[in-house]
Design an enzyme around this catalytic site. Structure first.
Site, PDB file in Angstrom:
ATOM      1  CG  PHE A 186     -62.656 -23.076  33.627  1.00  0.00           C
ATOM      2  CD1 PHE A 186     -63.178 -22.297  32.507  1.00  0.00           C
ATOM      3  CD2 PHE A 186     -63.734 -23.492  34.270  1.00  0.00           C
ATOM      4  CE1 PHE A 186     -64.974 -21.589  32.520  1.00  0.00           C
ATOM      5  CE2 PHE A 186     -65.140 -23.060  35.076  1.00  0.00           C
ATOM      6  CZ  PHE A 186     -65.044 -21.669  34.128  1.00  0.00           C
ATOM      7  CG  ASN A 188     -63.209 -26.075  37.265  1.00  0.00           C
ATOM      8  OD1 ASN A 188     -62.119 -25.666  35.844  1.00  0.00           O
ATOM      9  ND2 ASN A 188     -64.053 -26.382  37.373  1.00  0.00           N
ATOM     10  CE  LYS A 189     -61.622 -27.855  34.530  1.00  0.00           C
ATOM     11  NZ  LYS A 189     -61.931 -27.683  32.849  1.00  0.00           N
ATOM     12  CG  ASN A 190     -54.400 -28.926  38.508  1.00  0.00           C
ATOM     13  OD1 ASN A 190     -55.657 -29.566  39.102  1.00  0.00           O
ATOM     14  ND2 ASN A 190     -53.196 -29.893  39.549  1.00  0.00           N
TER      15      ASN A 190
END
Ligand SMILES: *Cc1c(COP(=O)(O)O)cnc(C)c1O
Length: 383
Positions: A186, A188-190
């Site tokens: 997604f 907003n992940k790393n």
């Protein structure tokens, strides 16, 4: 309370995309082959190699990875899955989706919001089938101990490693310790593929089952048929369409090459945050004393309960986005009734005191300084 949208100066998270992502996704579009193709296979291979695991299966989201992990392990009605209540709700929702019951356990402490081993052990009963662990914020849970306990009790371990890609404990990647590790891409992940996820496992049987369930329970795929490898297919069990497509896989391959340097930058920013806030007595830092490798997915502080709202408002007023990772799941309407008798005092304390501050690789040292200055001012003004 004001309702106007602030002029954000520091975002909670942000994606890092450049020519590499643009080029590689455009190349897929130009090729005209959009799904069930070679890029998904290449993305899986690179992800598996980076994480030093035998199998990686690309899926449509972190949530579908969790769903398929539970299904592949044969978890269903009447079974219990031990898990933390300080987590994104997907793990609990998917536990229910397979007909099983989430059994919530408390965290170690507010500044170590990962499952407490003693609580996990005490929660095991004859219905228990699996232990789901979250590597909160990219910091490892007591994974070695949990895997050992699970082995003794003949339980499966599912790692929610959505916060912790490319993070190693004693040479083994988080996500690679248990039976199945689940990752999310997604935005907003790393690393991101827009929407997307990955399930990793060392077990051949689980990898095969996850692959089959990912595509309707079918035994052969369009790509194989296209190459003349198979002319028909069977459906061996009822599955889903949880596939990742070629465009997202191309995005994933490009993002994966940047992941180690992005994680490194996250670690640097985390170190700077720790230094800037060290002298502020009112602020505790979640995993602030942790010195091992971590993915730096989240930077979370704890403030006195009565100051939380004021600090959040001060940040907002000064253009700094904040969040709460996470409210305690047992407080959600969908879970309240079932969790009436749950006692999770440390999880509840955490949720009353935690504030997630901005952290992403595009942040500058000046951004961190600014955020810390606003936070320090707010707590000192009001305490
Ligand atoms: C993001 C996330 C998920 C869900 O992943 P999606 O790709 O959004 O479905 C699950 N667990 C945790 C801890 C997450 O951060």
């Amino acid at each position: 309370m004001t309702s106007e949208t602030p002029n954000w100066k520091v975002f909670l998270s942000d994606v890092s995309l450049d020519e590499r992502e643009l080029e590689s996704t455009c190349a897929v579009l130009r090729s005209g082959w959009l799904s069930l193709g070679p890029r998904v296979a290449a993305f899986e291979k690179s992800f598996a190699e980076l994480h030093r695991v035998p199998h990686a299966v690309a899926v449509s989201s972190g949530t579908s990875a969790l769903h398929l992990a539970l299904l592949a392990l044969g978890i269903g009605p009447g079974d219990e899955v031990i898990q933390p209540a300080i987590n994104f709700v997907a793990g609990a929702n998917m536990t229910r989706a397979v007909g099983a019951t989430p059994r919530f356990v408390d965290i170690v402490s507010a500044d170590q919001p990962v499952s407490d081993m003693r609580e996990v052990e005490a929660a095991i009963n004859r219905h228990t089938k699996a232990i789901m662990v979250l590597h909160y914020g990219g910091y490892p849970a007591a994974i070695r101990e949990i895997v050992e306990l699970a082995r003794q009790k003949n339980l499966a371990v599912i790692e929610d490693a959505c916060h912790a890609p490319a993070t190693f404990v004693d040479g083994c990647a988080l996500g690679g310790w248990g039976d199945v590790g689940c990752f999310s891409f997604f935005p907003n992940k790393n690393m991101t593929t827009a929407e997307g996820g990955m399930a990793v496992t060392s077990r051949d049987d689980l990898a095969a089952r996850i692959r089959t369930l990912r595509t309707h329970g079918m035994t052969s795929l369009t790509w194989d048929r296209h190459r003349g490898h198979a002319s028909s297919y069977d459906v061996t069990e009822s599955g889903y369409n949880y596939r990742l497509d070629e465009v997202r896989a191309a995005l994933g391959i490009a993002q994966l090459t940047k992941l180690p340097q992005h994680n490194q930058r996250r670690a640097e920013l985390t170190a700077q945050y720790r230094r800037e806030l060290a002298s502020c007595r009112e602020v505790e830092i979640v995993f602030g004393n942790y010195t091992g490798a971590h993915a730096g997915h989240l930077f979370v502080i704890l403030v006195p309960e009565n100051l939380r709202h004021r600090v959040v408002e001060a940040c907002r007023h000064n253009g700094i986005q904040t969040s709460l990772h996470y409210p305690c799941i047992t407080g959600f309407t969908a879970y309240q009734e079932a969790c009436r008798s749950c006692s999770l005092p440390r999880s509840e304390e955490f949720a009353r005191r935690a504030i997630t501050l901005p952290l992403h690789p595009k942040m500058t040292d000046e951004n961190v300084k600014y955020v810390c200055q606003i936070v320090r001012q707010a707590v000192q003004q009001f305490s």
